[in-house]
Scaffold this motif. Structure first.
Motif, PDB file in Angstrom:
ATOM      1  N   PRO A   1      36.845  33.175  26.277  1.00  0.00           N
ATOM      2  CA  PRO A   1      35.972  34.228  26.842  1.00  0.00           C
ATOM      3  C   PRO A   1      36.663  35.442  27.376  1.00  0.00           C
ATOM      4  O   PRO A   1      37.997  35.169  27.603  1.00  0.00           O
ATOM      5  CB  PRO A   1      35.142  33.379  28.141  1.00  0.00           C
ATOM      6  CG  PRO A   1      36.296  32.365  28.632  1.00  0.00           C
ATOM      7  CD  PRO A   1      37.146  32.056  27.170  1.00  0.00           C
ATOM      8  N   GLY A   2      36.057  36.457  27.135  1.00  0.00           N
ATOM      9  CA  GLY A   2      36.672  37.570  27.779  1.00  0.00           C
ATOM     10  C   GLY A   2      35.999  38.773  27.378  1.00  0.00           C
ATOM     11  O   GLY A   2      34.815  39.080  27.016  1.00  0.00           O
TER      12      GLY A   2
ATOM     13  N   ILE B  71      17.824  27.938  33.117  1.00  0.00           N
ATOM     14  CA  ILE B  71      18.446  29.468  33.153  1.00  0.00           C
ATOM     15  C   ILE B  71      17.394  30.535  33.228  1.00  0.00           C
ATOM     16  O   ILE B  71      17.727  31.310  34.004  1.00  0.00           O
ATOM     17  CB  ILE B  71      19.340  29.508  31.880  1.00  0.00           C
ATOM     18  CG1 ILE B  71      20.494  28.810  31.662  1.00  0.00           C
ATOM     19  CG2 ILE B  71      19.511  31.278  31.459  1.00  0.00           C
ATOM     20  CD1 ILE B  71      21.191  28.672  30.506  1.00  0.00           C
TER      21      ILE B  71
ATOM     22  N   PRO C  78      24.433  40.420  36.096  1.00  0.00           N
ATOM     23  CA  PRO C  78      25.435  39.452  35.959  1.00  0.00           C
ATOM     24  C   PRO C  78      25.637  38.963  34.518  1.00  0.00           C
ATOM     25  O   PRO C  78      24.712  39.116  33.819  1.00  0.00           O
ATOM     26  CB  PRO C  78      24.170  38.041  36.667  1.00  0.00           C
ATOM     27  CG  PRO C  78      23.458  38.948  37.698  1.00  0.00           C
ATOM     28  CD  PRO C  78      23.268  40.292  37.076  1.00  0.00           C
ATOM     29  N   GLY C  79      26.866  38.649  34.357  1.00  0.00           N
ATOM     30  CA  GLY C  79      27.319  38.339  33.098  1.00  0.00           C
ATOM     31  C   GLY C  79      27.863  39.451  32.224  1.00  0.00           C
ATOM     32  O   GLY C  79      28.548  39.225  31.304  1.00  0.00           O
ATOM     33  N   VAL C  80      28.004  40.532  32.955  1.00  0.00           N
ATOM     34  CA  VAL C  80      28.644  41.815  32.547  1.00  0.00           C
ATOM     35  C   VAL C  80      29.759  42.295  33.299  1.00  0.00           C
ATOM     36  O   VAL C  80      29.718  42.679  34.525  1.00  0.00           O
ATOM     37  CB  VAL C  80      27.497  43.046  32.246  1.00  0.00           C
ATOM     38  CG1 VAL C  80      28.321  44.122  31.503  1.00  0.00           C
ATOM     39  CG2 VAL C  80      26.261  42.450  31.394  1.00  0.00           C
ATOM     40  N   PHE C  81      31.026  42.338  32.639  1.00  0.00           N
ATOM     41  CA  PHE C  81      32.121  42.819  33.330  1.00  0.00           C
ATOM     42  C   PHE C  81      33.107  43.681  32.414  1.00  0.00           C
ATOM     43  O   PHE C  81      34.312  43.862  32.986  1.00  0.00           O
ATOM     44  CB  PHE C  81      32.783  41.550  33.889  1.00  0.00           C
ATOM     45  CG  PHE C  81      33.201  40.285  32.782  1.00  0.00           C
ATOM     46  CD1 PHE C  81      34.129  40.320  31.704  1.00  0.00           C
ATOM     47  CD2 PHE C  81      32.188  39.375  32.874  1.00  0.00           C
ATOM     48  CE1 PHE C  81      34.290  39.322  30.978  1.00  0.00           C
ATOM     49  CE2 PHE C  81      32.247  38.406  31.447  1.00  0.00           C
ATOM     50  CZ  PHE C  81      33.163  38.127  30.947  1.00  0.00           C
TER      51      PHE C  81
ATOM     52  N   LEU D  74      22.606  33.893  25.302  1.00  0.00           N
ATOM     53  CA  LEU D  74      21.654  34.767  26.237  1.00  0.00           C
ATOM     54  C   LEU D  74      22.451  36.178  26.008  1.00  0.00           C
ATOM     55  O   LEU D  74      23.424  36.159  26.568  1.00  0.00           O
ATOM     56  CB  LEU D  74      21.907  33.983  27.670  1.00  0.00           C
ATOM     57  CG  LEU D  74      21.074  34.983  28.729  1.00  0.00           C
ATOM     58  CD1 LEU D  74      19.636  35.203  28.233  1.00  0.00           C
ATOM     59  CD2 LEU D  74      21.353  34.476  30.050  1.00  0.00           C
TER      60      LEU D  74
ATOM     61  N   LEU E 290      32.265  38.351  27.164  1.00  0.00           N
ATOM     62  CA  LEU E 290      31.775  37.063  26.439  1.00  0.00           C
ATOM     63  C   LEU E 290      32.029  35.997  27.610  1.00  0.00           C
ATOM     64  O   LEU E 290      33.320  35.765  28.116  1.00  0.00           O
ATOM     65  CB  LEU E 290      32.382  36.804  25.383  1.00  0.00           C
ATOM     66  CG  LEU E 290      32.232  35.429  24.453  1.00  0.00           C
ATOM     67  CD1 LEU E 290      30.729  35.444  23.849  1.00  0.00           C
ATOM     68  CD2 LEU E 290      33.176  35.302  23.444  1.00  0.00           C
ATOM     69  N   SER E 291      31.122  34.920  27.884  1.00  0.00           N
ATOM     70  CA  SER E 291      31.317  33.786  28.653  1.00  0.00           C
ATOM     71  C   SER E 291      30.738  32.534  28.241  1.00  0.00           C
ATOM     72  O   SER E 291      29.795  32.823  27.230  1.00  0.00           O
ATOM     73  CB  SER E 291      31.041  34.288  30.143  1.00  0.00           C
ATOM     74  OG  SER E 291      29.751  34.566  30.316  1.00  0.00           O
ATOM     75  N   GLY E 292      31.133  31.494  28.815  1.00  0.00           N
ATOM     76  CA  GLY E 292      30.141  30.299  28.589  1.00  0.00           C
ATOM     77  C   GLY E 292      30.936  29.193  27.666  1.00  0.00           C
ATOM     78  O   GLY E 292      32.312  29.244  27.734  1.00  0.00           O
TER      79      GLY E 292
ATOM     80  N   PHE F 260      26.292  35.254  26.900  1.00  0.00           N
ATOM     81  CA  PHE F 260      26.658  34.017  27.489  1.00  0.00           C
ATOM     82  C   PHE F 260      26.314  32.998  26.462  1.00  0.00           C
ATOM     83  O   PHE F 260      25.220  32.848  26.049  1.00  0.00           O
ATOM     84  CB  PHE F 260      25.688  33.666  28.846  1.00  0.00           C
ATOM     85  CG  PHE F 260      25.802  32.362  29.328  1.00  0.00           C
ATOM     86  CD1 PHE F 260      27.091  31.679  29.830  1.00  0.00           C
ATOM     87  CD2 PHE F 260      24.749  31.581  29.163  1.00  0.00           C
ATOM     88  CE1 PHE F 260      27.171  30.743  30.447  1.00  0.00           C
ATOM     89  CE2 PHE F 260      24.850  30.172  29.871  1.00  0.00           C
ATOM     90  CZ  PHE F 260      26.192  29.714  30.329  1.00  0.00           C
TER      91      PHE F 260
END
Lengths: 499, 153
Positions: free
Chosen positions: A349-350, A420, A197-200, A380, A342-344, A409
């Motif tokens: 983000p991208g 979290i 989760p969090g990796v795309f 994170l 990158l998110s949050g 994140f």
């Protein structure tokens, strides 16, 4: 060997740049999730572009996910130079006068060239055809590399210090060499499961530039002596699978996978396999079992895959990004970069390509992504097996070893480190395959311990130590990592049991 | 897709069509996961009948086929609710208000499932509609509008 040059050159001739205006519609997963098609229709920009004789090109996300839905206008002048201008968040409106002006070939150039180089250089630039990819350099490295002998290539990979981009950072050159020295048949498995989760970033790479991966695969197969490669893709990454299958068809049809392009006596078959869920399915020995039709559980190590992998034969297992990065190693000064997701709590983000050689600080990176540093208590890094990086460490430099698979994140002032941490512990518990006791039971107990109002931190640390030491794979081995990091960096979050 | 139902009139045809396509796959163990995918694509889940057919074609004991299927979280061994949506509840989506969205839209729980991560964290909060389409940067109004459209369908 001359024939190979002529072969690729013929493809390039077919797509030689002509003076033209192009409208790129970023129709990757990001664009589709933000209704790019209906937004373009409502704005009437496709009709407008067609009336100016612009070529309409459907392309992927260019990594700037925050800009979706977006379109890019590109103009190529008489000298063949390209200029581009992107229009972001067009769902919020677009300056049609400016759009028209940029698109109109008769106007002077008032647009800029992004100048993006490296792994992500072709993101959002291709129309899904092999011709466009070749025009922008695809397969040109393989063409050169095929003129060298295998020993020279293995040596090059080793001296480049390229390491695994899936998070473990094992030296790629050593892995290839170990597999190459064992008797065949040898296999290559490309880990595109990306179930963290969090990796795309791998999804973006596969959607945006699948030919870069295929080129990396071909170089590996030639250097190691592999005849069969499997690409194991996350089953939910539908667009990535579609893009890769299309690219493979194109490569076959154009002879890239045949004797016209490959060195003499080299043949390779590339098969795509879709996974079916589970964080543990990203673990390399689990992928081997899955491909063989066994239950998706980890294997004991040793033996390692380079000695006994698929069907007991030597197997190289590389992440998508690692193989894609191979194609950059023959540049004059190959950039030691890493793709990160990158998110949050940031404005932009991208997917970013960051230098991972210690030349960029977290502060610098976050500012470039539009973060307001005073509102970011921590990052994170790396998802369910990651660590928290508190604000007082943002001066530190970004290094490959700290960013795992590249998931970042950004926490906000409202984020609760404890919530979290508990969520990640719960995720690891659900995702444990149950094969070994330390992970199966340990993740359950860890979740329960963390849910207490007053947490027995000593017990938590003891449990994590056992899981690290005794788990069969890194899911169990690293499940306690974010917990340890949260306790260490945010001690006030936890009310410890008074002993 | 309407999930396969053994009591439905078309059950026999759907199973027969699946079996016909399955026979195209090589009859070796390595094709177990592709066989599962084929079943789920055609029938929307893995009904017991499909497990039997796969076992027979690949010559793998029934118990082993079933055991392997249970190990993959994305394979459905129970008939799914037709038309269910899935809200992503990963870290980024939670932080962007996924739970607030779930609370704000008045939808039957069986119609709105949860998934751990949809891997589109840059457009959080995210959900997947009943056609598998991912929708990003959601707001409660947008989700309600989608559901109204869905009911309209």
């Amino acid at each position: 060997m001359t024939i190979q040059h002529t072969f690729l050159e013929a493809i390039r001739q077919e797509s030689r740049r002509q003076p033209i205006s192009k409208l790129f519609i970023h129709k990757g997963t990001c664009g589709m999730a933000t209704d790019i098609v209906s937004v373009c229709e409502e704005l009437g920009i496709i009709d407008m572009a067609m009336s100016l004789n612009a070529e309409i090109i459907e392309t992927s996300c260019d990594g700037r996910c925050w800009a979706a839905p977006s379109v890019t206008v590109q103009k190529i002048d008489d000298a063949g130079a390209a200029y581009s201008r992107r229009f972001d968040r067009i769902d919020l409106g677009i300056d049609l006068e400016e759009f028209n002006k940029v698109l109109d070939l008769t106007t002077v150039h008032n647009v800029f060239d992004d100048g993006v180089t490296g792994l992500a250089s072709r993101f959002g630039q291709l129309d899904g055809s092999l011709l466009a990819a070749v025009e922008l350099g695809a397969y040109s490295v393989a063409e050169k590399v095929f003129l060298q002998d295998q020993k020279t290539i293995l040596s090059k990979i080793e001296t480049s210090k390229l390491s695994g981009r899936g998070g473990a950072h094992f030296p790629t050159g050593l892995k290839w060499k170990l597999a190459a020295q064992n008797a065949g048949p040898r296999y290559l498995v490309v880990n595109a499961e990306e179930g963290e989760p969090g990796v795309f970033k791998d999804r973006h790479l596969l959607e945006a530039d699948p030919h870069r991966l295929i080129e990396g695969i071909l170089i590996c197969c030639y250097a190691v002596g592999v005849e069969k490669a499997f690409v194991y893709v996350n089953g939910q990454a539908h667009k990535a699978i579609e893009s890769l299958l299309t690219a493979l068809d194109q490569a076959k049809n154009y002879g890239i996978l045949g004797s016209e392009f490959l060195p003499e006596e080299m043949s390779v078959d590339i098969e795509v396999r879709a996974g079916a869920g589970g964080y543990v399915c990203g673990e390399e020995s689990v992928i081997l079992n899955s491909i063989e039709g066994e239950r998706p559980v980890p294997r004991f190590k040793p033996p390692f895959a380079t000695d006994q992998g698929l069907w007991g034969m030597p197997t190289v297992i590389n992440n998508v990004e690692t193989l894609a990065a191979v194609t950059t190693l023959w540049q004059d000064s190959p950039p030691p970069t890493k793709l990160v997701s990158l998110s949050g709590n940031v404005t932009r983000p991208g997917v970013y390509e960051v230098p991972a050689d210690g030349t960029l600080s977290w502060n610098g990176f976050l500012l470039s992504a539009g973060a307001e540093l005073e509102t970011v208590p921590a990052l994170l890094l790396g998802g369910p097996s990651g660590i928290f990086l508190p604000r007082d460490k943002f001066e530190e430099r970004i290094e490959m070893k700290n960013i795992g698979a590249g998931g970042i994140f950004v926490l906000s002032p409202e984020s609760s480190v404890r919530e979290i941490t508990n969520a990640l512990a719960g995720y690891n518990e659900r995702e444990s395959c149950g094969e070994c006791t330390p992970c199966r039971e340990g993740t359950i107990r860890l979740t329960k311990l963390l849910q207490q109002e007053t947490v027995d931190l000593e017990k938590v640390e003891e449990l994590i130590e056992v899981m690290e030491e005794a788990s069969l794979c890194m899911l169990g081995g690293m499940a306690g990592r974010p917990v340890k990091s949260a306790i260490e960096n945010f001690p006030a979050t936890w009310i410890s049991v008074d002993r | 897709m309407i999930p396969y139902d053994m009591t439905a009139d078309d059950a026999g045809d759907r199973l027969a069509n699946f079996e016909k396509e399955l026979l195209v796959l090589p009859a070796v163990k390595s094709y177990l996961l592709p066989a599962f995918h084929l079943a789920q694509e055609r029938l929307d889940w893995l009904p017991p009948e499909s497990i039997v057919v796969i076992s027979s074609h690949l010559r793998i004991p029934l118990s082993e086929v079933y055991a392997t299927a249970t190990a993959y979280s994305e394979l459905r061994l129970e008939k799914p609710q037709y038309g269910a949506w899935y809200m992503c509840t990963g870290v980024a989506c939670e932080a962007a208000g996924a739970q607030r969205l779930i609370d704000a839209v008045d939808i039957a729980p069986e119609k709105l499932g949860r998934i751990d991560c949809q891997f589109l964290c840059s457009l959080a909060p995210v959900c997947t509609d009943h056609h598998g389409k991912i929708l990003g940067r959601l707001t409660a109004d947008r989700v309600r509008a989608f559901f109204m459209e869905d009911i309209g369908d």
